[in-house]
Write a protein that holds these residues in place. Structure first.
Motif, PDB file in Angstrom:
ATOM      1  N   UNK A 118     -22.550   7.734 -47.742  1.00 24.56           N
ATOM      2  CA  UNK A 118     -22.359   6.489 -46.746  1.00 24.56           C
ATOM      3  C   UNK A 118     -21.051   7.091 -45.700  1.00 24.56           C
ATOM      4  N   UNK A 119     -20.061   7.415 -46.331  1.00 24.05           N
ATOM      5  CA  UNK A 119     -18.717   7.837 -45.699  1.00 24.05           C
ATOM      6  C   UNK A 119     -18.837   9.211 -44.781  1.00 24.05           C
ATOM      7  N   UNK A 120     -19.656   9.972 -45.312  1.00 27.18           N
ATOM      8  CA  UNK A 120     -19.878  11.445 -44.681  1.00 27.18           C
ATOM      9  C   UNK A 120     -20.686  11.178 -43.327  1.00 27.18           C
ATOM     10  N   UNK A 121     -21.366  10.162 -43.259  1.00 27.22           N
ATOM     11  CA  UNK A 121     -22.249   9.763 -41.843  1.00 27.22           C
ATOM     12  C   UNK A 121     -21.630   8.902 -40.911  1.00 27.22           C
ATOM     13  N   UNK A 122     -20.454   8.435 -41.382  1.00 26.24           N
ATOM     14  CA  UNK A 122     -19.677   7.593 -40.513  1.00 26.24           C
ATOM     15  C   UNK A 122     -18.534   8.474 -39.681  1.00 26.24           C
ATOM     16  N   UNK A 123     -18.437   8.672 -38.612  1.00 28.42           N
ATOM     17  CA  UNK A 123     -17.362   9.523 -37.887  1.00 28.42           C
ATOM     18  C   UNK A 123     -15.959   9.071 -38.156  1.00 28.42           C
ATOM     19  N   UNK A 124     -15.284   9.986 -38.950  1.00 30.61           N
ATOM     20  CA  UNK A 124     -13.831   9.577 -39.197  1.00 30.61           C
ATOM     21  C   UNK A 124     -13.610   8.778 -40.395  1.00 30.61           C
ATOM     22  N   UNK A 125     -14.618   8.309 -40.935  1.00 32.00           N
ATOM     23  CA  UNK A 125     -14.478   7.447 -42.215  1.00 32.00           C
ATOM     24  C   UNK A 125     -13.360   7.958 -43.226  1.00 32.00           C
ATOM     25  N   UNK A 126     -12.833   6.975 -43.764  1.00 29.97           N
ATOM     26  CA  UNK A 126     -11.929   7.442 -45.000  1.00 29.97           C
ATOM     27  C   UNK A 126     -12.697   6.911 -46.150  1.00 29.97           C
ATOM     28  N   UNK A 127     -12.854   7.637 -47.267  1.00 34.53           N
ATOM     29  CA  UNK A 127     -13.422   7.453 -48.530  1.00 34.53           C
ATOM     30  C   UNK A 127     -12.379   7.057 -49.650  1.00 34.53           C
ATOM     31  N   UNK A 128     -12.563   6.009 -50.299  1.00 34.01           N
ATOM     32  CA  UNK A 128     -11.682   5.934 -51.435  1.00 34.01           C
ATOM     33  C   UNK A 128     -12.218   5.460 -52.722  1.00 34.01           C
ATOM     34  N   UNK A 129     -11.916   6.058 -53.694  1.00 33.34           N
ATOM     35  CA  UNK A 129     -12.482   5.827 -54.972  1.00 33.34           C
ATOM     36  C   UNK A 129     -11.663   4.745 -55.772  1.00 33.34           C
ATOM     37  N   UNK A 130     -12.209   3.644 -56.473  1.00 32.99           N
ATOM     38  CA  UNK A 130     -11.227   2.762 -57.152  1.00 32.99           C
ATOM     39  C   UNK A 130     -11.696   3.072 -58.613  1.00 32.99           C
ATOM     40  N   UNK A 131     -10.908   3.287 -59.333  1.00 30.24           N
ATOM     41  CA  UNK A 131     -11.079   3.727 -60.757  1.00 30.24           C
ATOM     42  C   UNK A 131     -11.244   2.429 -61.553  1.00 30.24           C
ATOM     43  N   UNK A 132     -11.847   2.473 -62.625  1.00 31.49           N
ATOM     44  CA  UNK A 132     -12.318   1.229 -63.478  1.00 31.49           C
ATOM     45  C   UNK A 132     -12.718   0.144 -62.797  1.00 31.49           C
ATOM     46  N   UNK A 133     -13.828   0.354 -62.028  1.00 27.28           N
ATOM     47  CA  UNK A 133     -14.431  -0.642 -61.411  1.00 27.28           C
ATOM     48  C   UNK A 133     -15.923  -0.010 -61.122  1.00 27.28           C
ATOM     49  N   UNK A 134     -16.901  -1.143 -61.029  1.00 29.06           N
ATOM     50  CA  UNK A 134     -17.998  -0.723 -60.570  1.00 29.06           C
ATOM     51  C   UNK A 134     -18.582  -1.486 -59.260  1.00 29.06           C
TER      52      UNK A 134
END
Length: 264
Positions: free
Chosen positions: A222-238
């Motif tokens: 998803x993020x890779x297809x949005x120009x300039x998008x930031x991707x953040x992983x949230x641990x211990x969450x679904x």
């Protein structure tokens, strides 16, 4: 903390009118928060947290929680147009749209339409694009316990008391409405991924690492297809980090909003 005020807004679209119940609390930059299939209650904690520094606006999608839904109002595109019209009615600007699950899909559809009222978009474990070699798990016909097992990093922490028969019936009706909006092909538009290239506002894609409905690779795609998008992983969450890791998701959104302020 002020209590949310709830009003029903009648939105006029080319095909007809639709009533939308909207809860609002706080003051400051407007943040439109769009819920997923778990219903508006699933984002109320996030709204309360963000309302300490912002104006949190939470609509309930027509057809959820027993609300009426016109037969013609039956797609994510309809929801996106309705919420853009709502922003027009409220005369809001510099809006950040935050959406979880199908709410993220709606937020993405709003962003690709290029409304000047939007300043940024935050997609939280969003649906909406094709799964590539993977899959999007259809939870609409599962039991509440089965959905929780896939949606939460630690489902046992959120099991709680068994829902009443009335609440179970309402949950089933919510899932039926979800299937209307995200039905066939299930929970995505095959053309959306290509259209994400048209998003011209800052975007944050935040993903619970343990999501077993739309997994982490889906989020990265998803993020890779949005120009300039930031991707953040949230641990211990679904799939619902606004419930499992409210503190971390709030921090990410507030930092995103502050960065937008610095860019102006």
């Amino acid at each position: 903390m002020t209590q949310p005020s709830t009003h029903t807004h009648t939105i006029f679209l080319p095909a007809g009118s639709v009533d939308v119940s909207v809860a609002t609390q706080g003051q400051g930059r407007p943040i439109l928060i769009l819920h997923g299939g778990a219903g508006p209650a699933s984002v109320l904690g996030l709204a309360q947290a963000l309302a300490t520094h912002a104006r949190a606006i939470v609509p309930s999608h027509p057809g959820f929680e027993g609300s009426p839904r016109p037969d013609w109002f039956a797609s994510v595109g309809d929801l996106a147009m309705a919420y853009l019209a709502l922003l027009d009615e409220l005369d809001l600007s510099e809006v950040i749209v935050v959406g979880n699950s199908i709410g993220g899909w709606i937020a993405a559809e709003m962003a690709v339409r290029g409304s000047p009222r939007l300043a940024g978009v935050v997609l939280v474990n969003a649906a909406g694009i094709d799964a590539g070699a993977g899959r999007i798990v259809d939870v609409s016909h599962m039991s509440a316990a089965e959905r929780m097992a896939l949606a939460f990093h630690a489902p046992q922490r959120f099991a709680g008391a068994a829902p009443t028969p009335a609440r179970l019936a309402l949950m089933a009706a919510n899932q039926a409405t979800l299937h209307v909006y995200g039905g066939a092909p299930y929970m995505h538009d095959p053309a959306l991924r290509a259209r994400l290239a048209g998003i011209g506002i800052p975007a944050l894609v935040a993903w619970g690492e343990s999501d077993r409905i739309v997994d982490l690779d889906y989020g990265r795609r998803y993020a890779a297809n949005i120009p300039g998008a930031e991707f953040a992983v949230i641990e211990s969450a679904g799939h619902l980090p606004q419930i499992e890791r409210l503190d971390e998701l709030t921090r990410l959104i507030e930092a995103f909003a502050a960065d937008l302020g610095a860019q102006r």
